[in-house]
Design an enzyme around this catalytic site. Structure first.
Site, PDB file in Angstrom:
ATOM      1  N   HIS A   1      -9.206 -11.688   9.675  1.00  0.00           N
ATOM      2  CA  HIS A   1     -10.017 -11.845   8.465  1.00  0.00           C
ATOM      3  C   HIS A   1     -10.913 -13.057   8.664  1.00  0.00           C
ATOM      4  O   HIS A   1     -10.435 -14.162   8.912  1.00  0.00           O
ATOM      5  CB  HIS A   1      -9.147 -12.031   7.223  1.00  0.00           C
ATOM      6  N   CYS A   2     -12.219 -12.849   8.585  1.00  0.00           N
ATOM      7  CA  CYS A   2     -13.180 -13.919   8.836  1.00  0.00           C
ATOM      8  C   CYS A   2     -13.597 -14.568   7.518  1.00  0.00           C
ATOM      9  O   CYS A   2     -14.284 -13.934   6.706  1.00  0.00           O
ATOM     10  CB  CYS A   2     -14.404 -13.371   9.558  1.00  0.00           C
TER      11      CYS A   2
ATOM     12  N   LYS B   1       2.257   2.254   8.535  1.00  0.00           N
ATOM     13  CA  LYS B   1       1.094   1.703   9.219  1.00  0.00           C
ATOM     14  C   LYS B   1       0.847   2.427  10.544  1.00  0.00           C
ATOM     15  O   LYS B   1       1.761   2.542  11.370  1.00  0.00           O
ATOM     16  CB  LYS B   1       1.298   0.213   9.508  1.00  0.00           C
TER      17      LYS B   1
ATOM     18  N   CYS C   1       0.814  -1.220   0.000  1.00  0.00           N
ATOM     19  CA  CYS C   1       0.000   0.000   0.000  1.00  0.00           C
ATOM     20  C   CYS C   1       0.847   1.268   0.000  1.00  0.00           C
ATOM     21  O   CYS C   1       0.297   2.378  -0.110  1.00  0.00           O
ATOM     22  CB  CYS C   1      -0.928   0.013   1.213  1.00  0.00           C
TER      23      CYS C   1
ATOM     24  N   CYS D   1      -7.939  -9.275   1.607  1.00  0.00           N
ATOM     25  CA  CYS D   1      -8.629  -8.067   1.147  1.00  0.00           C
ATOM     26  C   CYS D   1      -7.726  -7.142   0.339  1.00  0.00           C
ATOM     27  O   CYS D   1      -8.202  -6.184  -0.275  1.00  0.00           O
ATOM     28  CB  CYS D   1      -9.198  -7.301   2.342  1.00  0.00           C
TER      29      CYS D   1
ATOM     30  N   CYS E   1     -12.886  -8.484   6.514  1.00  0.00           N
ATOM     31  CA  CYS E   1     -11.947  -8.222   7.597  1.00  0.00           C
ATOM     32  C   CYS E   1     -12.688  -7.585   8.759  1.00  0.00           C
ATOM     33  O   CYS E   1     -13.486  -6.659   8.564  1.00  0.00           O
ATOM     34  CB  CYS E   1     -10.840  -7.277   7.128  1.00  0.00           C
TER      35      CYS E   1
ATOM     36  N   HIS F   1      -1.812  -5.266   7.242  1.00  0.00           N
ATOM     37  CA  HIS F   1      -2.203  -5.515   5.853  1.00  0.00           C
ATOM     38  C   HIS F   1      -2.859  -6.884   5.742  1.00  0.00           C
ATOM     39  O   HIS F   1      -2.327  -7.886   6.220  1.00  0.00           O
ATOM     40  CB  HIS F   1      -0.982  -5.460   4.935  1.00  0.00           C
ATOM     41  N   CYS F   2      -4.052  -6.916   5.145  1.00  0.00           N
ATOM     42  CA  CYS F   2      -4.770  -8.170   4.943  1.00  0.00           C
ATOM     43  C   CYS F   2      -4.486  -8.684   3.534  1.00  0.00           C
ATOM     44  O   CYS F   2      -4.813  -8.012   2.548  1.00  0.00           O
ATOM     45  CB  CYS F   2      -6.273  -7.969   5.151  1.00  0.00           C
TER      46      CYS F   2
END
Length: 289
Positions: free
Chosen positions: A108-109, A88, A84, A98, A115, A94-95
Site C-alpha cells: 500500500h503506497c 484468499k 471479506c 483500503c 494499493c 487484505h489491505c
C-alpha cells in the site's frame, strides 16, 4: 533556436507520460477476488457453527478443494480473510488501509494513497521510470546553468540563482532515490516476487518457498508487462493472467494425469520439468537459509 524547441518537446513528452502513469497508479481500483472465492451463505453458516479452530480449518479445506489455491498460512491452514469472508487466492492479501483483499498485492503506497497490486503494478513501475526520466532530464538541462552558478559566472540575480540551485539539488536527490526504488522493483519483477513476498516467503503445504512463482526471466516479465510489447511503455493494462491463478515452479500432483507426472519428491508435489534442476537447488538453499 532548435535546441530550446527540442528541450521543450522532450520536457512535455516526459511530463505527459509521467502524469499519465501517475493518474493510472492513483485512480486504478485494485482488483479483488471473484465471487467463487467468497463463502456462500450456507458455507458461512457451516463455518460459524464449528466449535473449534481445527473444525473451521477443515471446513475451509473442503471448500478450497474446488478452488485453484495452493498457498497456505504459516500454520499450514487455508488462508481465509475474516473481514471479506473469502478464501484468499494465491498472492492475495487484505489491505487494512483500503479495507479490501487485493489480488497480487505488492504494497500500500501512502504517497499515491492506493494499493499496488495486479491491476496497477505495471502503472506503478512506469510511474517510477518516467519520474526518474523526468528528474534526469531536469538535471541535464539545468546542469550548464548550475556550472555557471558554481563558477560565479551567473548573473547577479539572487532569484535565478535560487531557482537553479533548487532545481538541481531537488531533481538530483529524487533521481538518486528513484533509481534505487526502481532498481529494487525491477529486480522483484525478474524474480516474480512482490514486496510482501520479499519480506515474508509464501507458505505451501511443503513449507516456505521464496521463489515459488519464479518461472524464468522471460515469463516473469511477461506476467507484469504482457505479451504485446507495443504496450510495455504505455500506462495501459496489458498484464497476463487474471491475478488469481499463477504458474508455479513446483506443481501439485493433481495437476498431472495419473501416471504422467515427472519425477517426484513428495506425496503431493512435483517439480515443473522446465525449471526442475534450478528449482531443486533453490529450495535447498532456502532450507539452509
Amino acid at each position: 533556436m532548435c535546441s530550446p524547441v527540442i528541450h521543450l518537446l522532450l520536457f512535455h513528452i516526459c511530463f505527459g507520460m509521467f502524469s499519465w502513469a501517475f493518474w493510472r497508479s492513483v485512480f486504478t481500483t485494485p482488483s479483488t477476488p471473484s465471487k467463487e472465492f467468497q463463502l456462500s451463505p450456507s458455507d458461512r453458516q457451516h463455518y460459524a457453527e464449528q466449535d473449534t479452530p481445527e473444525a473451521q480449518r477443515q471446513v475451509l479445506l473442503e471448500i478450497s478443494q474446488k478452488l485453484p489455491v495452493h498457498s497456505r498460512s504459516a500454520a499450514g491452514a487455508i488462508r481465509f480473510c475474516r473481514h471479506c469472508q473469502l478464501i484468499k487466492p494465491d498472492r492475495c492479501h487484505h489491505c487494512s488501509a483500503c479495507q479490501m483483499c487485493v489480488l497480487k498485492m505488492d504494497h500500500h503506497c501512502p504517497w499515491l494513497n492506493n494499493c499496488m497490486g495486479f491491476s496497477n503494478y505495471k502503472f506503478f513501475l512506469l510511474f517510477l521510470a518516467f519520474s526518474l526520466l523526468y528528474c534526469l532530464f531536469i538535471v541535464a538541462t539545468v546542469a550548464p546553468y548550475f556550472d555557471k552558478f558554481w563558477l560565479g559566472q551567473l548573473l547577479n540575480n539572487s532569484t535565478v540563482k535560487l531557482h537553479v540551485l533548487f532545481l538541481m539539488l531537488v531533481s538530483l536527490m529524487f533521481a538518486v532515490t528513484l533509481s534505487f526504488l526502481l532498481g529494487f522493483h525491477c529486480w522483484l519483477v525478474t524474480k516474480n516476487k512482490t514486496t510482501l513476498e520479499w519480506v515474508s516467503a509464501p507458505f505451501f503445504s511443503y513449507g516456505p518457498d521464496r521463489r515459488a512463482f519464479d518461472v524464468g526471466l522471460k515469463r516473469n516479465v511477461l506476467q507484469v508487462f504482457g505479451s504485446q510489447r507495443i504496450f510495455w511503455l504505455l500506462p495501459v493494462f496489458s498484464s497476463n493472467g487474471d491475478g488469481q491463478v499463477f504458474p508455479l515452479r513446483r506443481k501439485p500432483l493433481s495437476s498431472y494425469p495419473k501416471g504422467k507426472h515427472p519425477f517426484k519428491d513428495s506425496s503431493e508435489w512435483v517439480w515443473d520439468n522446465r525449471h526442475s534442476n534450478e528449482a531443486r537447488s533453490d529450495l535447498h538453499l532456502e532450507a539452509e537459509f
